[in-house]
Design an enzyme around this catalytic site. Structure first.
Site, short mmCIF file in Angstrom:
data_model
loop_
_atom_site.label_atom_id
_atom_site.label_comp_id
_atom_site.label_asym_id
_atom_site.label_seq_id
_atom_site.Cartn_x
_atom_site.Cartn_y
_atom_site.Cartn_z
N ASP A 266 0.86 -1.20 0.00
CA ASP A 266 0.00 0.00 0.00
C ASP A 266 0.89 1.25 0.00
OD1 ASP A 266 -0.80 0.47 3.56
OD2 ASP A 266 0.96 -0.42 2.60
N ASP B 38 6.75 1.25 2.04
CA ASP B 38 6.49 0.26 0.97
C ASP B 38 7.38 0.56 -0.23
OD1 ASP B 38 3.82 1.06 2.38
OD2 ASP B 38 3.48 -0.99 1.70
N PHE C 252 -1.14 -0.62 12.39
CA PHE C 252 -2.04 -0.13 11.35
C PHE C 252 -2.52 -1.23 10.39
CE2 PHE C 252 -3.90 2.93 8.55
CZ PHE C 252 -3.64 2.50 7.26
N ASN C 253 -1.62 -2.01 9.79
CA ASN C 253 -2.03 -2.98 8.76
C ASN C 253 -3.06 -3.97 9.29
OD1 ASN C 253 -0.37 -1.92 6.77
ND2 ASN C 253 1.34 -3.27 7.27
N HIS D 81 9.56 0.17 8.49
CA HIS D 81 8.81 -1.08 8.66
C HIS D 81 8.95 -2.06 7.48
CE1 HIS D 81 6.69 0.98 11.95
NE2 HIS D 81 6.33 1.93 11.13
N ASP D 82 8.44 -1.69 6.31
CA ASP D 82 8.21 -2.67 5.24
C ASP D 82 9.47 -3.30 4.65
OD1 ASP D 82 5.33 -0.81 4.03
OD2 ASP D 82 5.53 -2.31 5.62
O1 RIB Z 1 2.21 0.12 10.78
C1 RIB Z 1 3.12 0.30 9.74
C2 RIB Z 1 2.60 -0.31 8.48
O2 RIB Z 1 1.38 0.33 8.07
C3 RIB Z 1 3.54 -0.13 7.29
O3 RIB Z 1 3.37 -1.18 6.39
C4 RIB Z 1 3.07 1.15 6.68
O4 RIB Z 1 3.43 1.25 5.30
C5 RIB Z 1 1.59 1.00 6.83
O5 RIB Z 1 1.11 0.19 5.75
CA CA Z 2 2.79 -0.62 4.08
#
Ligand code: RIB
Ligand code: CA
Length: 314
Positions: free
Chosen positions: A10, A15, A169-170, A243-244
């Protein structure tokens, strides 16, 4: 042999770095990019994926559109982190290659077809809400036998959430999809906030990568300048979790990371704890472990690889 992967994302600033790392690495064979609503609407996440591949002159990489909303809940986006477009920066706007378009086939059918036709099982690498992956598993459960591992960014074991005190979040965006994945029986590795908050960019790292002096590294720096603002304010530190790209780095050199195979289940309904990954770290429930939850990372080794790989791009 390079690992054959599908990156379901996303984009999203982090990302975007995961996409660049996957494209750069000789250890990865990126079969395609599938987009989902998450950090931004699906309209924006697919446009951003096209922009990233245009910047890298890689219109040969097929990009597919997946779900524009979670299985049950309405979409929640993260403009407060990624800006209105989902990929805001103060840098030069990206010239979109008009000949690179979103594929006609849906992301769901692409993932199913790639799995069914694969000579060897492939890796699914979701870095956004897990809606697309869940829809594939619901539409054709037989693909489970052709998925080597799902390496996902999401959740948290012992760490606070980042969209609510309880949830990352994801997983928060689509907890129902997350449970479809965690209950699938497929080998899963979870890069949650426990580990991604140990892989932090800061000014020193941004400036060091910028000295690669190529378009991709300057783009990385532009992305991080914008993306860091929210995190620096929230966490009151100069560090910003990346993160990603942890998902891709794990496939390049899994020795960077350490974790434990435990049982994970996701809260779907509570207003207070929706999206919480309930990680039985001590095994008190004696349930079959269903996920390799990563909590430790060698950040120095990670950024050495990231800098080297970004330098290979145009
Ligand atoms: O919580 C972080 C995640 O949520 C990451 O993947 C960021 O890109 C969002 O998608
Ligand atoms: Ca992401």
């Amino acid at each position: 042999m390079p690992k054959k992967i599908i990156l379901d994302c996303d984009p999203g600033h982090d990302d975007a770095v995961a996409i660049m790392l996957a494209i750069a690495s000789d250890d990865i064979d990126l079969l395609g990019i599938t987009c989902v609503g998450g950090n931004a609407t699906l309209e924006n996440t697919k446009l951003n994926a096209l922009k990233i591949c245009s910047l890298l002159n890689r219109k040969d990489i097929p990009i597919y559109a997946g779900s524009d909303k979670p299985l049950i809940y309405d979409l929640v986006t993260a403009e407060h982190v990624h800006g209105k477009s989902g990929l805001d920066t103060d840098g030069e706007p990206i010239n979109l290659d008009p000949s690179h378009r979103i594929e006609e086939m849906s992301a769901i059918d692409f993932i199913i077809n790639e799995c069914k036709n694969a000579e060897e099982p492939i890796y699914l690498c979701p870095t956004g809400p897990l809606t697309n992956i869940a829809l594939c598993l619901q539409k054709d459960p037989s693909i489970k036998d052709k998925i080597k591992e799902i390496v996902l960014m999401g959740g948290a074991a012992l760490c606070l959430g980042n969209i609510t005190p309880a949830a990352e979040f994801n997983i928060y965006v689509d907890p129902h999809a997350a449970n479809v994945v965690f209950n699938s029986g497929i080998e899963i590795t979870m890069m949650g906030l426990d580990v991604t908050h140990k892989v932090n960019v800061n000014d020193e790292i941004i400036n060091s990568i910028k000295t690669n002096n190529n378009k991709a590294s300057v783009f990385f720096a532009d992305l991080m300048e914008f993306y860091s603002r929210f995190h620096r304010e929230l966490y009151e530190t100069g560090d910003c979790p990346l993160h990603d790209p942890c998902v891709i780095a794990y496939l390049i050199d899994n020795e960077i990371f350490k974790g434990r195979k435990v049982h994970v289940q996701v809260e779907e309904n509570s207003d207070l704890t929706r999206g919480e990954t309930v990680v039985d770290w001590l095994g008190v429930k004696k349930l079959n472990p269903n996920c390799n939850v990563i909590t430790e990372a060698d950040s120095t080794r990670f950024f050495k690889i990231l800098k080297k790989e970004l330098a290979k791009l145009n």
